[in-house]
Design an enzyme around this catalytic site. Structure first.
Site, short mmCIF file in Angstrom:
data_model
loop_
_atom_site.label_atom_id
_atom_site.label_comp_id
_atom_site.label_asym_id
_atom_site.label_seq_id
_atom_site.Cartn_x
_atom_site.Cartn_y
_atom_site.Cartn_z
N SER A 14 0.85 -1.20 0.00
CA SER A 14 0.00 0.00 0.00
C SER A 14 0.88 1.24 0.00
CB SER A 14 -0.88 0.02 1.24
OG SER A 14 -1.44 1.31 1.39
N HIS A 39 -1.24 -1.36 -4.27
CA HIS A 39 -2.50 -0.99 -3.60
C HIS A 39 -2.53 0.52 -3.39
CE1 HIS A 39 -6.04 -1.98 -1.14
NE2 HIS A 39 -5.63 -1.06 -0.28
N ASP A 41 -4.77 3.65 -1.94
CA ASP A 41 -5.87 4.00 -1.03
C ASP A 41 -6.38 5.40 -1.32
OD1 ASP A 41 -6.14 1.70 0.78
OD2 ASP A 41 -4.06 2.15 1.32
N MET A 43 -9.05 8.22 -0.34
CA MET A 43 -9.91 8.63 0.78
C MET A 43 -10.40 10.05 0.55
SD MET A 43 -7.72 7.15 3.97
CE MET A 43 -6.80 5.61 3.86
N HIS A 72 -8.39 1.11 -4.03
CA HIS A 72 -9.35 0.91 -2.93
C HIS A 72 -10.03 2.24 -2.65
CE1 HIS A 72 -9.66 -0.18 1.70
NE2 HIS A 72 -10.85 0.00 1.14
N MET A 74 -12.27 4.59 -0.75
CA MET A 74 -12.94 4.86 0.52
C MET A 74 -13.59 6.23 0.38
SD MET A 74 -9.92 3.34 2.91
CE MET A 74 -8.79 3.29 1.51
N MET A 143 -11.40 -6.03 5.41
CA MET A 143 -10.66 -5.03 6.17
C MET A 143 -10.39 -5.57 7.58
SD MET A 143 -10.20 -2.36 4.22
CE MET A 143 -9.37 -1.44 5.51
N ASP A 181 -6.64 -6.54 4.16
CA ASP A 181 -6.02 -5.22 4.24
C ASP A 181 -6.10 -4.69 5.66
OD1 ASP A 181 -5.10 -2.64 3.73
OD2 ASP A 181 -6.86 -2.02 2.57
C1 DX5 Z 1 -6.41 1.60 5.56
C2 DX5 Z 1 -5.93 1.22 4.19
C3 DX5 Z 1 -4.79 0.28 4.13
C4 DX5 Z 1 -3.52 0.74 4.79
C5 DX5 Z 1 -2.86 -0.49 5.36
O1 DX5 Z 1 -7.60 2.32 5.41
O2 DX5 Z 1 -7.00 0.61 3.45
O3 DX5 Z 1 -4.53 -0.13 2.80
O4 DX5 Z 1 -2.60 1.36 3.94
O5 DX5 Z 1 -1.76 -0.14 6.10
P1 DX5 Z 1 -1.04 -1.13 7.11
O6 DX5 Z 1 -0.58 -2.31 6.31
O7 DX5 Z 1 0.07 -0.32 7.67
O8 DX5 Z 1 -2.08 -1.54 8.13
ZN ZN Z 2 -6.54 -0.22 1.46
#
Ligand code: DX5
Ligand code: ZN
Length: 220
Positions: A14, A39, A41, A43, A72, A74, A143, A181
């Site tokens: 990620s 990956h 993220d 947001m 991903h 969010m 998750m 994740d």
């Molecule tokens: C959290 C994200 C993850 C995050 C995971 O909302 O969806 O992808 O980057 O990070 P680690 O592996 O550090 O928990």
């Molecule tokens: Zn993620």
């Protein structure tokens, strides 16, 4: 070893834990170290209490990434943006079931635009809330932290969802990949063997990339 459709486990670092001033360098390094997907993220500060990156950054990542992009979302009402994220180069595009009134329509739209469709759920959302959409999913993400931030602790009470998804896939002939994740590391990956794809942010980026990726794949 793998119970699912993949011969070996995949690792998806990620980039939330990468150096945002040096994304190209970090992406090329994890690709060279054996990562399978990247990956990403996204947001929006509404669905989750954090803001990260949007469509223009994904477009730029696509130009330099040797790895497929596993995006991903969010964000609230992802239907507003799926076309833009796919045009920007998302290979897998995953939505939260809680973020839209019509998850099935959004998954179908993602597939019709040529990307792989993913569905996910927050830790407190029961698996039954996504069951109707499993036939439309190429990927199901479990998750194991509350979405919003990297570096949180793994929630072991979510492991049962991976087991259940694996059982449903076997029994009903579904074809989705199971991805996990949140808090995935050498300490927790053993509990995630029903998953096919391990997302890891802090564990990969805070360690030697090659060793961390090989450890998650069970090759170290
Ligand atoms: C959290 C994200 C993850 C995050 C995971 O909302 O969806 O992808 O980057 O990070 P680690 O592996 O550090 O928990
Ligand atoms: Zn993620």
């Amino acid at each position: 070893m793998s119970k699912g459709p993949l011969k070996t486990k995949w690792v998806a670092p990620s980039i939330l834990s990468a150096d945002f001033a040096n994304l190209e360098r970090d992406i090329r390094a994890v690709a060279a170290a054996g990562a399978d997907l990247l990956h990403v993220d996204v947001m929006d500060g509404h669905f989750v209490p954090n803001l990260t990156i949007g469509v223009p950054v994904v477009e730029s990542l696509k130009k330099v990434s040797p790895l497929p992009l596993d995006v991903h979302l969010m964000i609230e009402k992802p239907e507003r943006f799926v076309e833009d994220f796919i045009k920007a180069g998302s290979d897998y595009l995953t939505i939260h079931v809680e973020s839209t009134a019509s998850p099935g329509d959004v998954l179908q739209k993602i597939r019709s635009l040529g990307a792989k469709a993913g569905i996910t759920l927050r830790p407190r959302t029961p698996l039954k809330d996504i069951e109707a959409f499993l036939p439309l999913a190429d990927l199901v993400l479990v998750m194991t932290v509350e979405p919003g931030f990297g570096g949180q602790s793994f929630m072991a009470d979510q492991v049962v969802k991976m087991q259940e998804l694996s059982r449903l896939r076997r029994e009903k002939g579904y074809t989705y990949l199971i991805e996990v994740d949140g808090g995935v590391s050498d300490k927790t990956v053993g509990q995630c063997q029903d998953a096919d794809v391990f997302v890891a942010g802090s564990y990969v980026f805070k360690n030697d990339y090659r060793t961390a990726i090989r450890t998650l794949k069970g090759e170290a």
